[in-house]
Design a protein around this motif. Structure first.
Motif, PDB file in Angstrom:
ATOM      1  N   LYS A  91       0.814  -1.199   0.000  1.00 46.16           N
ATOM      2  CA  LYS A  91       0.000   0.000   0.000  1.00 46.16           C
ATOM      3  C   LYS A  91       0.857   1.263   0.000  1.00 46.16           C
ATOM      4  CE  LYS A  91      -3.952  -2.235   2.212  1.00 46.16           C
ATOM      5  NZ  LYS A  91      -4.934  -2.213   3.320  1.00 46.16           N
ATOM      6  N   THR A  92       1.915   1.217  -0.790  1.00 44.63           N
ATOM      7  CA  THR A  92       2.814   2.352  -0.930  1.00 44.63           C
ATOM      8  C   THR A  92       2.702   2.895  -2.355  1.00 44.63           C
ATOM      9  OG1 THR A  92       4.370   1.498   0.699  1.00 44.63           O
ATOM     10  CG2 THR A  92       5.214   3.110  -0.876  1.00 44.63           C
ATOM     11  N   TRP A  93       2.528   4.197  -2.465  1.00 45.92           N
ATOM     12  CA  TRP A  93       2.490   4.865  -3.761  1.00 45.92           C
ATOM     13  C   TRP A  93       3.888   5.357  -4.109  1.00 45.92           C
ATOM     14  CZ3 TRP A  93      -1.414   5.175  -7.212  1.00 45.92           C
ATOM     15  CH2 TRP A  93      -2.696   4.879  -6.766  1.00 45.92           C
ATOM     16  N   GLN A  94       4.296   5.135  -5.352  1.00 42.39           N
ATOM     17  CA  GLN A  94       5.548   5.669  -5.857  1.00 42.39           C
ATOM     18  C   GLN A  94       5.245   6.470  -7.117  1.00 42.39           C
ATOM     19  OE1 GLN A  94       8.067   2.166  -6.295  1.00 42.39           O
ATOM     20  NE2 GLN A  94       9.048   2.609  -4.345  1.00 42.39           N
ATOM     21  N   ILE A  95       5.727   7.713  -7.140  1.00 48.41           N
ATOM     22  CA  ILE A  95       5.422   8.635  -8.234  1.00 48.41           C
ATOM     23  C   ILE A  95       6.730   9.214  -8.764  1.00 48.41           C
ATOM     24  CG2 ILE A  95       4.148  10.703  -8.915  1.00 48.41           C
ATOM     25  CD1 ILE A  95       2.370  10.245  -6.424  1.00 48.41           C
ATOM     26  N   LYS A  96       6.879   9.190 -10.081  1.00 44.64           N
ATOM     27  CA  LYS A  96       8.036   9.795 -10.735  1.00 44.64           C
ATOM     28  C   LYS A  96       7.532  10.871 -11.686  1.00 44.64           C
ATOM     29  CE  LYS A  96      10.946   5.626 -10.632  1.00 44.64           C
ATOM     30  NZ  LYS A  96      12.002   6.182  -9.767  1.00 44.64           N
ATOM     31  N   LEU A  97       8.119  12.072 -11.574  1.00 51.14           N
ATOM     32  CA  LEU A  97       7.681  13.201 -12.376  1.00 51.14           C
ATOM     33  C   LEU A  97       8.881  13.834 -13.074  1.00 51.14           C
ATOM     34  CD1 LEU A  97       5.373  14.945  -9.742  1.00 51.14           C
ATOM     35  CD2 LEU A  97       4.633  13.450 -11.587  1.00 51.14           C
ATOM     36  N   VAL A  98       8.680  14.214 -14.330  1.00 52.95           N
ATOM     37  CA  VAL A  98       9.660  15.022 -15.058  1.00 52.95           C
ATOM     38  C   VAL A  98       8.885  16.190 -15.663  1.00 52.95           C
ATOM     39  CG1 VAL A  98      11.354  15.132 -16.904  1.00 52.95           C
ATOM     40  CG2 VAL A  98      11.093  13.020 -15.582  1.00 52.95           C
ATOM     41  N   ASN A  99       9.091  17.392 -15.097  1.00 53.74           N
ATOM     42  CA  ASN A  99       8.391  18.589 -15.549  1.00 53.74           C
ATOM     43  C   ASN A  99       9.342  19.459 -16.366  1.00 53.74           C
ATOM     44  OD1 ASN A  99       5.759  18.378 -14.025  1.00 53.74           O
ATOM     45  ND2 ASN A  99       7.196  18.282 -12.326  1.00 53.74           N
ATOM     46  N   LYS A 100       8.836  19.948 -17.487  1.00 51.66           N
ATOM     47  CA  LYS A 100       9.613  20.841 -18.332  1.00 51.66           C
ATOM     48  C   LYS A 100       8.789  22.103 -18.585  1.00 51.66           C
ATOM     49  CE  LYS A 100      12.072  17.064 -20.649  1.00 51.66           C
ATOM     50  NZ  LYS A 100      12.394  16.417 -21.947  1.00 51.66           N
ATOM     51  N   ILE A 101       9.383  23.259 -18.201  1.00 49.60           N
ATOM     52  CA  ILE A 101       8.715  24.547 -18.359  1.00 49.60           C
ATOM     53  C   ILE A 101       9.653  25.464 -19.142  1.00 49.60           C
ATOM     54  CG2 ILE A 101       7.595  26.456 -17.173  1.00 49.60           C
ATOM     55  CD1 ILE A 101       7.297  24.659 -14.739  1.00 49.60           C
ATOM     56  N   PRO A 102       9.312  25.824 -20.375  1.00 45.64           N
ATOM     57  CA  PRO A 102      10.227  26.658 -21.167  1.00 45.64           C
ATOM     58  C   PRO A 102      10.500  28.015 -20.543  1.00 45.64           C
ATOM     59  CG  PRO A 102       8.561  25.636 -22.558  1.00 45.64           C
ATOM     60  CD  PRO A 102       8.141  25.396 -21.146  1.00 45.64           C
ATOM     61  N   ASP A 103       9.452  28.653 -19.985  1.00 41.25           N
ATOM     62  CA  ASP A 103       9.672  29.972 -19.394  1.00 41.25           C
ATOM     63  C   ASP A 103       8.587  30.279 -18.376  1.00 41.25           C
ATOM     64  OD1 ASP A 103       7.373  31.277 -20.878  1.00 41.25           O
ATOM     65  OD2 ASP A 103       8.624  30.697 -22.570  1.00 41.25           O
TER      66      ASP A 103
END
Length: 847
Positions: free
Chosen positions: A461-473
């Motif tokens: 019952k463990t959540w694992q989350i991977k995020l890669v966010n890209k913001i140009p400006d």
């Protein structure tokens, strides 16, 4: 007559034979009947008892008849078949008691199946009308026997009463009729059903459900049994914190094909509705979506074939939410061994304004579609998606608005009867045209955010989350962030604890024409979601080498810059003033405060900082002071700065500055130090560029050092001078006006072997008295223009001891002090470089 006698004898013989035959038939009637009946029975059936009499009516009285097969025993008692003197077209058969016992034959696996096909028979026209007062039906799968009676009201109409109430017609090989019954009677008769339904007693209003009255119509012929069941049920599922009211009303059509028990169930006119209005598990903000009412309909027939239930279309509607089906199920195969296989598709569309949340105030139109497949075998199941899409047009909250949000994703769910759930999702999200709408701060604009994301839920019952966010400006007022990339690994534990480890890189931050390049953040965050308690640590590294750490809780924040080389600030300083060159020293700083207020406090420490400004030199600056920051700006009370030396051409040493900063406005309370063998002091000087006047107090300046600055051969002066130099700041006309310096006491002036002086002396003989003067007073008026021109009006009063002559001499001198000081600085830099002096200083400190 002989032939007549012979005929009579023949007739008597025949009569005797018939009489003997009849008497034999009556005497041996049971054996004879068994012998005749045996030809009409199945191979495994036999008559084990038979007692009957034939009356004169004529009446056939069957006192006892026993018929046994491998699976069924039949006993009939007290039966009378009234033939009504052979004249009636319809005779009557009254049976007092009929007992049927269905036995467990324990058929082995692989044995030939017993045919359940109904015989295709037609009732004979002279079938007697049958009445059975008592039928006792026993079976190995019944908890107790069924008791009922049968009455035939016409040649083809039958009626059952008792434990089973039914009417039936049998015509041209088809048996059809109506049965009124309740599930309670069926369950009562089956130990297996009682065991299987025991768990439902606590979850349903059980008694009301099983006592539901059901009217069933049936038609049976050959291999086919057609039934129609009319019922209305309203059970409630009693789940903790989420009671669900169920209602189903209509007709179920069931067609059964023999001998393999293949059934076709048409439930299209039997929709099932659910009311979740009292379910506390539905968040308050979701109740505005009106998803509390659901309608489940099987639009295609359900087929029961072999050991599975098959169908191709089941639809779930949320009538108050949207008109089209929310969920469609197809290619369904549900095995009686709890195996499952189905394809699904769901389609949701709603306005976010229905999500009632005062803090978010959501707006926008959302559409969510997905399809996939669900399988289950051996208590383990999986759900694997195909294409899943979410699109929100014009999403908006209380704080921000965007043009569009899209999310393409897929997911996989694994589950089992052991309450084990494994979930994995991954997708790509894109948000465009983002702009903040809050009036509490400056507008924030983002052209887009692109996010690659993965989520998984383990058996623990463990959540694992991977995020890669890209913001140009990102644009905030005059500040612009360029090419922000963030990666985060998030873990949410079963007790709602959150752990985040991440990294952010930023190509640059610009403010007007100022810019920071190559920023790197290392993130570490822990939180408790129910209490919103958190602790975060963020390490920042600039491309120049500058580093800092940000530590925060849900309420407090602290920014720390551990001791590091001042040179790491060089690129930042260059953007404000390219003439400043940081050479050596260290600095450290710390700022802390709370998010709920705008009050922050901090400290700044500078150790042995050395720098140059153009060709000015500042050596070994020391600062260790605290400051505060609030809504009005930066505040600093009497901050003390010590500078060992400032070289402007003449050495200024042991400088002490006292600075106040109030509401972002800086004021020099005082500046004092040593200058040309004496001291100076300046007070009350604002540093915000305003026009102002103050005084520079000079005391004990050594005249010998001043004369040395001119580097004139043979000129020597002793004594000290003090005075006041009125200083103007922000004015164009002058820097020092009406300044006055006077000697602190007597001194001496000597001039020897100075070619320039000798030349002037040859023209003005009286100047020879200046070659040796013991002065009583020496003074000078001082004027300094903003372009650097210095005007001195010198006055000397004294006596030449060699010539015993009083001397009073007035002299005007004009020189550009900026040029002089610059030449002195150049000479100083050639003679003794600042790098060597700094190196020497650190070597001395090392000793």
């Amino acid at each position: 007559m002989r032939w007549l006698r012979g005929g009579v004898i023949a007739l008597l013989s025949i009569a005797v034979l018939v009489l003997v035959t009849l008497l034999s038939g009556y005497v041996f009637r049971v054996s004879l009947a068994k012998w005749i009946i045996a030809d009409y029975l199945p191979k495994d059936a036999q008559v084990t008892c038979l007692k009957f009499d034939i009356g004169l009516s004529p009446t056939l009285s069957i006192n006892e008849l026993c018929l046994n097969t491998q699976s069924v025993d039949i006993e009939m008692h007290q039966a009378n078949w009234f033939l009504d003197n052979w004249r009636r077209k319809e005779s009557r058969l009254n049976i007092g008691k009929l007992r049927i016992n269905h036995k467990n034959t324990d058929i082995q696996v692989g044995a030939a199946p017993v045919s359940l096909e109904l015989p295709n028979i037609a009732l004979p026209a002279n079938l007697p009308r049958i009445t059975i007062k008592s039928i006792n039906l026993q079976s190995y799968f019944l908890q107790q026997p069924l008791e009922f009676a049968l009455e035939q009201s016409s040649a083809s109409n039958f009626m059952l009463s008792g434990d089973v109430n039914a009417t039936a017609d049998y015509l041209d090989g088809t048996l059809q009729g109506t049965i009124n019954w309740t599930p309670s009677r069926v369950i009562k008769q089956s130990q297996l059903l009682q065991e299987k339904t025991q768990i439902l007693h606590q979850r349903l209003n059980w008694q009301a459900l099983i006592n539901t009255k059901i009217e069933s119509q049936f038609a049976m012929a050959g291999k086919r049994i057609e039934t129609s069941h009319s019922l209305h049920i309203k059970p409630q599922i009693k789940l903790e914190s989420c009671p669900i009211s169920i209602e189903a009303k209509g007709k179920l059509l069931i067609d059964l094909t023999l001998p393999h028990l293949e059934a076709r169930v048409d439930a299209s006119n039997f929709p099932i509705s659910a009311d979740l209005a009292e379910c506390q598990l539905i968040p308050a903000q979701l109740k505005g979506l009106k998803i509390g009412n659901a309608l489940l309909t099987a639009t295609q027939p359900l087929i029961i074939k072999g050991n599975a239930l098959l169908t191709n279309s089941v639809e779930l509607f949320l009538p108050e939410f949207q008109l089209n089906p929310v969920v469609k199920l197809s290619a369904i195969e549900l095995g009686f061994d709890q195996s499952l296989s189905l394809d699904y598709a769901f389609d949701l569309a709603s306005s976010l304004v229905d999500l009632r949340n005062d803090k978010l105030a959501l707006n926008g139109e959302v559409a969510l579609t997905s399809n996939g497949k669900v399988t289950r075998n051996d208590n383990k199941g999986t759900m694997i998606s195909g294409t899943a899409e979410m699109e929100v047009s014009a999403p908006a909250t209380r704080w921000a608005i965007a043009d569009r949000l899209t999310n393409s994703f897929n997911y996989r769910v694994s589950f089992s009867n052991t309450d084990q759930l494994d979930l994995s999702l991954s997708g790509l999200q894109h948000i465009s045209g983002i702009e903040s709408t809050s009036k509490l701060g400056p507008t924030i604009q983002l052209s887009e955010i692109t996010t690659d994301w993965q989520m998984s839920h383990s058996a623990a019952k463990t959540w694992q989350i991977k995020l890669v966010n890209k913001i140009p400006d990102v644009i905030v007022a005059q500040t612009k962030l360029v090419n922000l990339i963030n990666t985060s690994d998030v873990v949410i534990t079963a007790d709602s604890g959150l752990q985040l480890i991440g990294r952010s890189t930023l190509e640059g931050i610009s403010y007007n024409d100022k810019k920071l390049n190559k920023l790197t953040f290392e993130h570490e965050l822990s939180a408790n979601l129910p209490t919103m308690g958190m602790l975060g640590k963020h390490n920042l590294q600039l491309g120049s080498g500058l580093s800092m750490q940000i530590i925060h809780t849900e309420k407090d924040v602290k920014v720390q810059m551990a001791e590091q080389q001042i040179k790491s600030l060089q690129k930042l300083v260059n953007q404000f003033n390219s003439k400043v060159q940081l050479l050596a020293g260290t600095f450290s700083s710390e700022v802390s405060g709370t998010f709920s207020s705008s009050n922050y406090s901090g400290s700044l420490k500078l150790t042995d900082n050395s720098l140059t400004y153009d060709d000015f030199e500042v050596l070994f600056l020391q600062l260790n002071e605290g400051f505060s920051f609030n809504s009005a700006g930066l505040q600093l009370t009497r901050g003390k700065i010590n500078i060992e030396e400032i070289n402007v051409g003449v050495p200024i040493s042991k400088v002490t500055l006292l600075v106040n900063i109030v509401d972002n406005v800086a004021k020099l309370e005082s500046a004092e130090g040593e200058l040309i063998g004496g001291t100076f002091k300046v007070t009350d000087l604002w540093l915000d560029g305003r026009k102002q006047r103050t005084n520079i107090s000079v005391s004990g300046v050594d005249l010998a050092d001043i004369a040395a600055l001119q580097k004139q051969q043979g000129i020597k002066v002793t004594g000290e001078m003090s005075g006041i130099l009125p200083f103007q700041f922000g004015y164009e006309e002058g820097i020092i006006q009406h300044g006055m310096l006077t000697s602190d006491g007597p001194g001496k002036l000597t001039i020897q072997d100075n070619a320039a002086f000798d030349l002037i002396k040859s023209q003005q003989k009286e100047l020879s008295f200046l070659q040796n003067v013991e002065y009583r007073q020496l003074s000078s008026k001082v004027e300094l223009a903003s372009d650097g021109w210095l005007d001195l009006e010198l006055s000397i009063a004294g006596r030449n001891p060699d010539k015993e002559q009083e001397v009073i001499f007035n002299y005007g001198h004009k020189e550009n002090i900026f040029t002089l000081l610059k030449s002195l600085r150049i000479t100083s830099s050639i003679q003794d470089s600042i790098e060597k002096r700094i190196e020497k200083r650190y070597l001395e400190k090392g000793k």
